[in-house]
Write a protein that holds these residues in place. Structure first.
Motif, PDB file in Angstrom:
ATOM      1  N   THR A 217       0.764  -0.927   0.314  1.00 44.71           N
ATOM      2  CA  THR A 217       0.666  -0.030   0.361  1.00 44.71           C
ATOM      3  C   THR A 217       0.444   1.353  -0.142  1.00 44.71           C
ATOM      4  N   PRO A 218      -0.015   2.163  -0.208  1.00 46.24           N
ATOM      5  CA  PRO A 218       1.355   3.817  -0.565  1.00 46.24           C
ATOM      6  C   PRO A 218       1.603   4.202   0.535  1.00 46.24           C
ATOM      7  N   GLU A 219       0.679   3.590   1.857  1.00 43.87           N
ATOM      8  CA  GLU A 219       1.075   4.197   2.954  1.00 43.87           C
ATOM      9  C   GLU A 219       2.144   3.556   4.154  1.00 43.87           C
ATOM     10  N   GLU A 220       2.230   2.158   3.585  1.00 41.73           N
ATOM     11  CA  GLU A 220       3.678   1.236   3.909  1.00 41.73           C
ATOM     12  C   GLU A 220       4.792   2.259   3.291  1.00 41.73           C
ATOM     13  N   VAL A 221       5.014   1.432   1.719  1.00 45.07           N
ATOM     14  CA  VAL A 221       5.860   2.588   0.985  1.00 45.07           C
ATOM     15  C   VAL A 221       6.266   4.235   1.699  1.00 45.07           C
ATOM     16  N   ILE A 222       5.688   4.943   2.142  1.00 43.30           N
ATOM     17  CA  ILE A 222       5.585   6.126   2.401  1.00 43.30           C
ATOM     18  C   ILE A 222       6.375   6.274   4.459  1.00 43.30           C
ATOM     19  N   ASP A 223       5.667   5.140   4.997  1.00 44.13           N
ATOM     20  CA  ASP A 223       6.693   4.747   6.034  1.00 44.13           C
ATOM     21  C   ASP A 223       7.594   4.377   6.253  1.00 44.13           C
ATOM     22  N   GLU A 224       7.809   3.037   5.281  1.00 52.71           N
ATOM     23  CA  GLU A 224       9.091   3.081   4.769  1.00 52.71           C
ATOM     24  C   GLU A 224      10.225   3.858   4.759  1.00 52.71           C
ATOM     25  N   LEU A 225       9.846   5.190   3.887  1.00 52.59           N
ATOM     26  CA  LEU A 225      10.833   5.851   3.304  1.00 52.59           C
ATOM     27  C   LEU A 225      10.865   6.769   5.016  1.00 52.59           C
ATOM     28  N   GLY A 226      10.054   7.597   6.133  1.00 49.01           N
ATOM     29  CA  GLY A 226       9.736   8.122   6.119  1.00 49.01           C
ATOM     30  C   GLY A 226      10.872   7.581   6.756  1.00 49.01           C
ATOM     31  N   GLN A 227      11.108   6.299   7.246  1.00 42.87           N
ATOM     32  CA  GLN A 227      11.909   5.941   8.618  1.00 42.87           C
ATOM     33  C   GLN A 227      13.562   6.449   8.010  1.00 42.87           C
ATOM     34  N   LYS A 228      13.827   6.433   6.858  1.00 38.60           N
ATOM     35  CA  LYS A 228      15.848   6.606   6.445  1.00 38.60           C
ATOM     36  C   LYS A 228      15.287   8.139   6.370  1.00 38.60           C
ATOM     37  N   PRO A 229      16.721   9.056   7.223  1.00 39.18           N
ATOM     38  CA  PRO A 229      17.013  10.117   6.913  1.00 39.18           C
ATOM     39  C   PRO A 229      17.207  10.437   5.251  1.00 39.18           C
ATOM     40  N   ARG A 230      16.928  11.118   5.059  1.00 35.55           N
ATOM     41  CA  ARG A 230      17.226  12.340   3.456  1.00 35.55           C
ATOM     42  C   ARG A 230      18.214  13.179   3.104  1.00 35.55           C
ATOM     43  N   LYS A 231      18.444  13.070   2.034  1.00 36.13           N
ATOM     44  CA  LYS A 231      19.629  13.236   1.363  1.00 36.13           C
ATOM     45  C   LYS A 231      19.811  14.857   1.413  1.00 36.13           C
ATOM     46  N   ILE A 232      19.283  16.085   1.628  1.00 36.06           N
ATOM     47  CA  ILE A 232      19.850  17.037   1.322  1.00 36.06           C
ATOM     48  C   ILE A 232      20.778  17.645   1.316  1.00 36.06           C
ATOM     49  N   ASP A 233      20.908  18.932   0.456  1.00 39.01           N
ATOM     50  CA  ASP A 233      22.444  18.995   0.503  1.00 39.01           C
ATOM     51  C   ASP A 233      21.897  21.003   0.835  1.00 39.01           C
ATOM     52  N   ILE A 234      22.680  20.904   1.794  1.00 42.00           N
ATOM     53  CA  ILE A 234      22.191  22.355   2.968  1.00 42.00           C
ATOM     54  C   ILE A 234      23.290  23.402   2.396  1.00 42.00           C
ATOM     55  N   VAL A 235      23.041  24.639   1.756  1.00 41.49           N
ATOM     56  CA  VAL A 235      23.556  25.481   0.823  1.00 41.49           C
ATOM     57  C   VAL A 235      23.271  26.785   2.251  1.00 41.49           C
ATOM     58  N   LEU A 236      25.258  27.451   2.670  1.00 40.89           N
ATOM     59  CA  LEU A 236      24.836  28.103   3.407  1.00 40.89           C
ATOM     60  C   LEU A 236      26.209  29.043   2.989  1.00 40.89           C
TER      61      LEU A 236
END
Length: 149
Positions: free
Chosen positions: A130-149
């Motif tokens: 289900t889409p909810e299971e996929v979203i929950d799984e992806l929500g548990q992983k850390p995001r890879k965001i490039d922070i520009v200062l």
């Protein structure tokens, strides 16, 4: 497979009459290089050892732990054969046959992780996600965001 397991009952039963013929066929099939009289002597000693135990082995692995390879080399080999699971190549064959559907000319630049994931989704298509299971799984992983200062 059940027929092969039935062949090994002679290693555990105490009925001497039917076991000797079954054991001879077992030895001739799996251990063709051995002397039958020596192996029959090992079987008799093995059964005496099993009879002297308070707790009988409930499966082949427990019996293998009790069987000394020095004292009972042929019985030990037969028990190892009994405990070895048969090999199946069905899953790798399915993976390779489905790979040609996933990896097309347009998807040729795909990395290995994504390719493995798509192939697994194709092979195990009968598992409902289900889409909810996929979203929950992806929500548990850390995001890879490039922070520009």
């Amino acid at each position: 497979m059940a027929e092969d397991e039935d062949r090994f009952h002679c290693l555990f039963d105490n009925n001497e009459d039917s076991n000797e013929a079954d054991f001879e066929s077992l030895v001739s099939f799996y251990l063709s290089h051995n002397d039958l009289s020596t192996t029959l002597g090992e079987l008799k000693m093995w059964k005496l050892k099993l009879a002297s135990l308070n707790v009988k082995p409930s499966n082949g692995i427990d019996a293998l732990k009790l069987c000394s390879p020095v004292i009972f080399p042929n019985i030990h080999m037969l028990l190892k054969i009994l405990c070895t699971p048969p090999v199946s190549t069905a899953t790798p064959e399915r993976m390779f046959s489905n790979l040609k559907r996933v990896k097309s000319y347009l998807r040729n630049t795909m990395k290995e992780g994504r390719l493995n994931g798509l192939t697994m989704l194709l092979v195990y298509h009968n598992i409902n996600l289900t889409p909810e299971e996929v979203i929950d799984e992806l929500g548990q992983k850390p995001r890879k965001i490039d922070i520009v200062l």
